[in-house]
Write a protein that holds these residues in place. Sequence first.
Motif, short mmCIF file in Angstrom:
data_model
loop_
_atom_site.label_atom_id
_atom_site.label_comp_id
_atom_site.label_asym_id
_atom_site.label_seq_id
_atom_site.Cartn_x
_atom_site.Cartn_y
_atom_site.Cartn_z
N UNK A 1 3.76 7.31 4.49
CA UNK A 1 3.25 8.67 4.61
C UNK A 1 2.64 8.92 6.00
N UNK A 2 1.99 7.90 6.53
CA UNK A 2 1.42 8.04 7.88
C UNK A 2 2.52 8.20 8.92
N UNK A 3 3.62 7.48 8.74
CA UNK A 3 4.74 7.63 9.67
C UNK A 3 5.35 9.04 9.58
N UNK A 4 5.20 9.66 8.41
CA UNK A 4 5.74 11.00 8.20
C UNK A 4 4.77 12.10 8.63
N UNK A 5 3.61 11.70 9.14
CA UNK A 5 2.69 12.70 9.69
C UNK A 5 1.37 12.86 8.95
N UNK A 6 1.20 12.17 7.82
CA UNK A 6 -0.08 12.23 7.11
C UNK A 6 -1.05 11.23 7.73
N UNK A 7 -2.27 11.25 7.24
CA UNK A 7 -3.28 10.31 7.75
C UNK A 7 -4.07 9.75 6.57
N UNK A 8 -3.82 8.46 6.27
CA UNK A 8 -4.46 7.79 5.14
C UNK A 8 -5.08 6.48 5.62
N UNK A 9 -6.29 6.22 5.17
CA UNK A 9 -6.94 4.93 5.38
C UNK A 9 -7.26 4.34 4.01
N UNK A 10 -6.96 3.07 3.83
CA UNK A 10 -7.13 2.41 2.54
C UNK A 10 -7.96 1.14 2.72
N UNK A 11 -9.16 1.13 2.15
CA UNK A 11 -10.06 -0.03 2.28
C UNK A 11 -10.16 -0.76 0.95
N UNK A 12 -10.11 -2.09 1.02
CA UNK A 12 -10.14 -2.95 -0.16
C UNK A 12 -11.29 -3.94 0.01
N UNK A 13 -12.22 -3.93 -0.94
CA UNK A 13 -13.35 -4.86 -0.94
C UNK A 13 -13.21 -5.78 -2.16
N UNK A 14 -13.18 -7.08 -1.94
CA UNK A 14 -12.97 -8.00 -3.05
C UNK A 14 -13.63 -9.36 -2.81
N UNK A 15 -14.03 -9.99 -3.91
CA UNK A 15 -14.55 -11.36 -3.85
C UNK A 15 -13.49 -12.37 -4.29
N UNK A 16 -12.29 -11.90 -4.63
CA UNK A 16 -11.22 -12.78 -5.07
C UNK A 16 -10.80 -13.74 -3.95
N UNK A 17 -10.72 -15.06 -4.21
CA UNK A 17 -10.18 -15.98 -3.20
C UNK A 17 -8.77 -15.55 -2.80
N UNK A 18 -8.53 -15.42 -1.51
CA UNK A 18 -7.29 -14.84 -1.02
C UNK A 18 -6.30 -15.89 -0.57
N UNK A 19 -5.04 -15.73 -0.98
CA UNK A 19 -3.97 -16.57 -0.46
C UNK A 19 -3.43 -15.92 0.82
N UNK A 20 -2.63 -16.68 1.57
CA UNK A 20 -2.02 -16.13 2.78
C UNK A 20 -1.11 -14.96 2.45
N UNK A 21 -0.44 -15.04 1.32
CA UNK A 21 0.47 -13.97 0.91
C UNK A 21 -0.29 -12.67 0.65
N UNK A 22 -1.44 -12.77 0.01
CA UNK A 22 -2.28 -11.60 -0.23
C UNK A 22 -2.73 -10.98 1.09
N UNK A 23 -3.17 -11.83 2.00
CA UNK A 23 -3.67 -11.32 3.28
C UNK A 23 -2.57 -10.61 4.05
N UNK A 24 -1.38 -11.19 4.07
CA UNK A 24 -0.27 -10.56 4.79
C UNK A 24 0.06 -9.19 4.21
N UNK A 25 0.00 -9.08 2.89
CA UNK A 25 0.39 -7.83 2.23
C UNK A 25 -0.67 -6.75 2.35
N UNK A 26 -1.93 -7.14 2.44
CA UNK A 26 -3.01 -6.16 2.32
C UNK A 26 -3.79 -5.90 3.60
N UNK A 27 -3.71 -6.80 4.55
CA UNK A 27 -4.45 -6.59 5.81
C UNK A 27 -3.49 -6.01 6.84
N UNK A 28 -3.32 -4.70 6.80
CA UNK A 28 -2.33 -4.02 7.64
C UNK A 28 -3.00 -2.92 8.44
N UNK A 29 -2.21 -2.13 9.12
CA UNK A 29 -2.75 -1.02 9.89
C UNK A 29 -3.38 0.03 8.98
#
Length: 427
Positions: free
Chosen positions: A266-294
């Motif tokens: 949606x941001x590439x199409x011209x919208x502006x969205x920010x998505x913040x995730x706060x968690x105490x869950x132990x994170x795997x590398x796969x989780x970090x790659x999927x969720x820590x983005x622009x």
Amino acid sequence: MRILVISNTPWANDNSFGNSFSNIFEGIPDLQFANIYLRYGQPENHFDMCFFQITERSLLQNLKNSKELSGRRIFMGEKVALTEKPVGSGFDQARKMRWQILFWARDAVWKIGRWKSVQLKKFLDDFSPELIFQPVYSKPYINDLVLFVKEYTNAPMLGYISDDNYTLRQFSLSPLYWADRLWSRKKVKAVIEKCEILYVISQVQKKEYERIFTPPCKILTKCGDFSGSVPEWALSGHTVRMLYTGNIGSGRWESLALIAAAASRLNREGDSIEFDIYTATPLTKKMKRALDTAESRLHGPVSYEEILKLQSESDILVHAEGLSLRSRMAVHQSFSTKLVDYFFVGKCIFAVGTEDMASIQHLKENDAAVIAEKASMVYKQLKWLISDTSRILEYGKKAYHCGERHHGKVQMQEMLKQDLQKVAYKR
């Protein structure tokens, strides 16, 4: 009335158990609590309360040297160890990878540990509970302790269960999982059958458990004071701010990744969205790659007060459940406690999950959220929501009215007060 609660984590307002129990009991007069807890952590709440802590490490130290205490009394405000590495860093890895064999090793520590100590018995004698109000866990070692305390004190017990810790409506290809499930459910049933009343978290759970167990079932959820007017909010600005706080395990992180990907598109199409995730869950590398983005940013856990502040500054609050068969079956009875917080602040809810989940069913029946029931619907539903910002404000009001109808504090606590009095003083 003196009420004993045995929990895995300490009764602290910053964890899910403590936050929910504080919410349920706060405002009911003449209650005094004791909390026996079985992990590291700092108790913190506003009640008249005493604590007793037992951990795997204290049990191991006691087995090595009987002069070391297997458990000890904790006083409110006392500084205690916050990190949990009871038998080495393998347990942290086990929580990430769900290694069953290491959880069985933990169970073995409790099986041979000398937790029925003089100190525990003195704590129980000094407090002399008139009632046990017991969250029902799947873990056998917690249930062993509960059954011992119930027999030792002879206090009547009320149970509270918020996840399906008993039925076989689950999915796993692992024989270890099923061996553990079949073994642990015996202790779950033993605890529930000792209860005078079993409080459950959803209508789905009530219907299923009333067919299985003897005690009557009643719905008890986190609640709020919805007696005021609907909160009036303005959007935070040109950028739509989305927020998720809490556990991202059990497939939730994959649903959050779908939202992050939709926000990116949606941001590439011209919208502006920010998505913040706060968690105490132990994170795997796969989780970090999927969720820590622009578009989506990962953060560590914050206090409950900070979460409330973040919610007030956000436009859309996210509720996510896993879409896999395993995830759907795991949460089919569950109702997320943070949904009541969402209802109370009157913010728009964007949910990912299927109708066979109790929480999604509740949201759908009350038109209290914009819901994506399939992966392919996430982008479409999010686009529909933000394409007309009046919908964001409209669904905030709908969320508040859902809380008003189903989660009012006055009604919920009146039921609870009557039950406490009836059960504690009937003998």
